[in-house]
Write a protein that holds these residues in place. Sequence first.
Motif, short mmCIF file in Angstrom:
data_model
loop_
_atom_site.label_atom_id
_atom_site.label_comp_id
_atom_site.label_asym_id
_atom_site.label_seq_id
_atom_site.Cartn_x
_atom_site.Cartn_y
_atom_site.Cartn_z
N THR A 74 103.29 110.81 59.32
CA THR A 74 104.46 111.35 58.64
C THR A 74 105.07 112.52 59.40
N SER A 75 104.23 113.41 59.92
CA SER A 75 104.76 114.56 60.67
C SER A 75 105.52 114.11 61.90
N ARG A 76 105.06 113.03 62.53
CA ARG A 76 105.76 112.50 63.71
C ARG A 76 107.10 111.92 63.30
N GLN A 77 107.15 111.20 62.18
CA GLN A 77 108.42 110.64 61.74
C GLN A 77 109.42 111.75 61.40
N THR A 78 108.95 112.79 60.74
CA THR A 78 109.83 113.92 60.42
C THR A 78 110.41 114.52 61.70
N ALA A 79 109.56 114.71 62.71
CA ALA A 79 110.03 115.28 63.98
C ALA A 79 111.01 114.34 64.66
N GLN A 80 110.76 113.03 64.57
CA GLN A 80 111.67 112.06 65.19
C GLN A 80 113.03 112.04 64.49
N ILE A 81 113.03 112.15 63.17
CA ILE A 81 114.30 112.21 62.43
C ILE A 81 115.06 113.47 62.83
N ASP A 82 114.35 114.59 62.93
CA ASP A 82 115.01 115.84 63.33
C ASP A 82 115.59 115.74 64.74
N SER A 83 114.91 114.99 65.60
CA SER A 83 115.45 114.81 66.96
C SER A 83 116.72 113.98 66.93
N PHE A 84 116.79 112.99 66.02
CA PHE A 84 118.02 112.21 65.86
C PHE A 84 119.14 113.10 65.33
N ILE A 85 118.79 114.01 64.43
CA ILE A 85 119.80 114.93 63.89
C ILE A 85 120.37 115.80 65.01
N ARG A 86 119.47 116.35 65.84
CA ARG A 86 119.92 117.19 66.95
C ARG A 86 120.79 116.41 67.93
N ALA A 87 120.48 115.12 68.09
CA ALA A 87 121.27 114.28 69.00
C ALA A 87 122.59 113.83 68.38
N ARG A 88 122.77 114.14 67.09
CA ARG A 88 124.01 113.82 66.39
C ARG A 88 124.32 112.32 66.42
N VAL A 89 123.30 111.53 66.05
CA VAL A 89 123.54 110.09 65.95
C VAL A 89 124.60 109.84 64.89
N ASP A 90 125.29 108.70 65.00
CA ASP A 90 126.36 108.39 64.06
C ASP A 90 125.83 107.77 62.77
N ILE A 91 124.72 107.06 62.85
CA ILE A 91 124.08 106.46 61.67
C ILE A 91 122.57 106.55 61.87
#
Length: 251
Positions: A74-91
């Motif tokens: 779970t902690s890895r998934q949270t970090a991966q989602i945050d990395s997507f947020i920082r990358a400003r993915v569109d979806i």
Amino acid sequence: MRASSHHQLLPAICAVLLCALSVSCGKENARYRIGISQCVGGAWREKVNMEMLSAQHLYNNNVEVEIKNADNITSRQTAQIDSFIRARVDILVVAPNDYKSVAPAIVRARKHGIPVVLFDRRADTRDFTAYIGGDNVAAGRTMASYALSLVSGSSNARRGTILELTGGKVSSPARDRHQGFMQVMRGNRQVDYRYIDTDWSNEQTYRTMTNYLKSHPAPDVVFCHSDLAALTARKAAADLGLAGNIRFLGI
């Protein structure tokens, strides 16, 4: 018996993503990024990934799909989602590993204006754009009714015994499948029903089934929350010479 609610997800996921992108892909030479956050791997999830990777080619390389796998951490998934947020993915597409713990990361994505599509698994938040998944409560009820039909057809004079091996109940499919199964089993005096929590892993499923069979009579039916768990539980029973006496059910 095998109950399946996943095969219909593939066209639905692609349809949601393509509709969302079609609204904005009119910009000439624009490039749009889709972030996929998978809770874990596995054959059918790889199939989902391939469907989404294939969809990106419909837009002449205007769409880029990036997939990350949390491997049940779970902690890895949270970090991966945050990395997507920082990358400003569109979806952002998320299959949450943990119903509660992943929810804050999903909320953070929404606060940054990123549409979030939950698929297969739900999260403890209403702040998402769309959900695509099967009705796991109904699947649990269906399996319970079928398990009862197998027991009622037995010629034994004793009460039938049904054992449920849950998936990790921190995830919504396990919570919902158990809820549906319990709804049917609750108050049924014709069977001896019990359940044991596992964590979805083959190792714990094998160990749990082995320990149960060493300390209890073999049940008539074992209901597992996944096909892999059912195969693993059957292997544990086979290694003890008991598989022929048990019906194994999986979703």
